[in-house]
Design a protein around this motif. Structure first.
Motif, short mmCIF file in Angstrom:
data_model
loop_
_atom_site.label_atom_id
_atom_site.label_comp_id
_atom_site.label_asym_id
_atom_site.label_seq_id
_atom_site.Cartn_x
_atom_site.Cartn_y
_atom_site.Cartn_z
N LEU A 124 0.84 -1.19 0.00
CA LEU A 124 0.00 0.00 0.00
C LEU A 124 0.87 1.24 0.00
O LEU A 124 1.94 1.25 0.61
CB LEU A 124 -0.91 0.01 1.22
N GLY A 125 0.39 2.28 -0.67
CA GLY A 125 1.11 3.55 -0.69
C GLY A 125 0.27 4.66 -0.11
O GLY A 125 -0.85 4.44 0.36
N ALA A 126 0.80 5.86 -0.16
CA ALA A 126 0.08 7.03 0.35
C ALA A 126 -0.99 7.46 -0.65
O ALA A 126 -0.93 7.12 -1.84
CB ALA A 126 1.06 8.18 0.58
N THR A 127 -1.98 8.19 -0.15
CA THR A 127 -3.03 8.71 -1.03
C THR A 127 -2.40 9.56 -2.13
O THR A 127 -1.58 10.43 -1.87
CB THR A 127 -4.00 9.58 -0.21
N GLY A 128 -2.76 9.26 -3.37
CA GLY A 128 -2.24 10.00 -4.50
C GLY A 128 -1.03 9.38 -5.17
O GLY A 128 -0.56 9.89 -6.19
N CYS A 129 -0.54 8.26 -4.62
CA CYS A 129 0.70 7.69 -5.16
C CYS A 129 0.52 7.10 -6.56
O CYS A 129 1.49 7.05 -7.33
CB CYS A 129 1.29 6.66 -4.20
N VAL A 130 -0.69 6.66 -6.90
CA VAL A 130 -0.90 6.11 -8.25
C VAL A 130 -2.10 6.73 -8.96
O VAL A 130 -2.26 6.54 -10.17
CB VAL A 130 -1.08 4.57 -8.22
N SER A 131 -2.94 7.48 -8.26
CA SER A 131 -4.17 7.98 -8.88
C SER A 131 -3.90 8.92 -10.05
O SER A 131 -4.74 9.04 -10.95
CB SER A 131 -5.05 8.68 -7.84
N PHE A 132 -2.71 9.54 -10.08
CA PHE A 132 -2.39 10.44 -11.18
C PHE A 132 -2.21 9.66 -12.50
O PHE A 132 -2.19 10.26 -13.58
CB PHE A 132 -1.11 11.23 -10.87
N LEU A 133 -2.10 8.34 -12.40
CA LEU A 133 -1.96 7.50 -13.59
C LEU A 133 -3.32 7.10 -14.18
O LEU A 133 -3.37 6.40 -15.19
CB LEU A 133 -1.16 6.23 -13.26
N SER A 201 -15.53 4.33 -14.31
CA SER A 201 -14.34 3.57 -13.95
C SER A 201 -13.13 4.49 -13.90
O SER A 201 -13.18 5.65 -14.31
CB SER A 201 -14.13 2.45 -14.98
N MET A 202 -12.03 3.97 -13.39
CA MET A 202 -10.75 4.67 -13.40
C MET A 202 -9.92 4.06 -14.53
O MET A 202 -9.49 2.91 -14.45
CB MET A 202 -10.04 4.52 -12.06
N ILE A 203 -9.71 4.84 -15.58
CA ILE A 203 -9.03 4.34 -16.78
C ILE A 203 -7.55 4.73 -16.72
O ILE A 203 -7.21 5.90 -16.60
CB ILE A 203 -9.66 4.94 -18.05
N PRO A 204 -6.65 3.74 -16.81
CA PRO A 204 -5.22 4.05 -16.75
C PRO A 204 -4.72 4.72 -18.02
O PRO A 204 -5.22 4.44 -19.13
CB PRO A 204 -4.56 2.68 -16.55
N SER A 205 -3.74 5.59 -17.88
CA SER A 205 -3.15 6.26 -19.04
C SER A 205 -2.04 5.42 -19.65
O SER A 205 -1.73 5.56 -20.84
CB SER A 205 -2.59 7.63 -18.64
N THR A 206 -1.42 4.55 -18.86
CA THR A 206 -0.39 3.64 -19.34
C THR A 206 -0.61 2.27 -18.72
O THR A 206 -1.27 2.16 -17.67
CB THR A 206 1.03 4.13 -18.98
N ASN A 237 -3.53 -1.04 -13.76
CA ASN A 237 -3.01 -0.83 -15.11
C ASN A 237 -2.17 -2.01 -15.58
O ASN A 237 -1.24 -1.86 -16.38
CB ASN A 237 -2.20 0.48 -15.20
N ALA A 238 -2.50 -3.22 -15.10
CA ALA A 238 -1.81 -4.42 -15.54
C ALA A 238 -2.33 -4.86 -16.90
O ALA A 238 -3.53 -4.75 -17.19
CB ALA A 238 -2.00 -5.55 -14.54
#
Length: 246
Positions: A124-133, A201-206, A237-238
């Motif tokens: 687990l990471g901090a809030t915001g660690c991957v949401s920008f993706l 949904s949350m769509i990944p950019s990469t 994003n797998a």
């Protein structure tokens, strides 16, 4: 990754959900209760509730289950208050993962989610660690079937307010803004289009491509998260190897 089909990941997940049908109904029931408390029990005046009911019907959830969830939210039946929590973290090979939970016990859920991540090679990471993706979007999937004309479907979706339309190997993928999702979904349904999947949904950019060993480990992480009663949605994003899970 260029050419990656969002339907590939959704189809893989839906296969797992079909095997956990009872849990899926429970999870959708929670979503209905939250939607009712947010905007009232009338679907005509509550677009979020309308969308969740459409999702429930698409998953063959009995109407009595839907009505029971609405009654719980309005106080006609004994109710539990759920809190929405978002967790962010990493899976094997640095795969970005967002977990949406609805829980009546924050400490229990946090401990369970952390344990699942750590057990299967993630953290687990901090809030915001991957949401920008990721970007929040409405995503509608229509499987390719005889009788569906691609050009007509595309114009129907775009005229209703869709942002993008793509043709993949075995499905059409329609993307909308969160605000226009309900309008586009309803326009397609009103024109007799059968939707294989429709949700915000949350769509990944990469995307991160996984090989066999990493894919197997990440699949176990996903399975364990989705088996958890508090977890509503898992976005990642797998990119699984071609043909994985078939």
């Amino acid at each position: 990754m260029a050419g990656h089909s969002k339907w590939a990941n959704i189809k893989h997940r839906k296969g797992k959900q079909d095997a956990l049908r009872g849990k899926l109904f429970t999870k959708i029931g929670k979503e209905i209760q939250v939607a009712v408390k947010e905007g009232g029990p009338n679907p005509e005046a509550n677009s979020r509730l309308r969308d969740v009911i459409a999702k429930a019907k698409a998953n063959n959830m009995p109407m009595e289950n839907i009505q029971r969830a609405i009654k719980r939210a309005t106080g006609e039946l004994k109710d539990v208050t759920y809190e929405e929590i978002i967790y962010e973290g990493y899976g094997p090979n640095g795969v970005a993962v967002i977990v949406q939970a609805l829980t009546d016990n924050r400490n229990r859920t946090a401990g369970d989610v952390r344990h699942i991540f750590e057990k299967f090679g993630g953290n687990l990471g901090a809030t915001g660690c991957v949401s920008f993706l990721f970007e929040k979007k409405g995503l509608i999937i229509v499987e390719k079937e005889e009788g569906i004309d691609e050009d007509s479907l595309m114009m129907m979706a775009l005229d209703a307010g869709a942002e993008d339309f793509s043709s993949e190997e075995d499905a059409y993928e329609i993307t909308t803004s969160p605000e226009d999702f309900s309008k586009v979904r309803e326009a397609l349904e009103n024109n007799g289009i059968k939707l294989a999947s429709a949700e915000v949904s949350m769509i990944p950019s990469t995307y991160v491509a996984l090989d066999g060993e990493a894919a197997e480990k990440f699949e176990k992480l996903l399975d364990r998260l989705e088996e958890n009663d508090d977890v509503q949605n898992v976005w990642h994003n797998a990119e699984f190897p071609e043909g994985w899970g078939e």
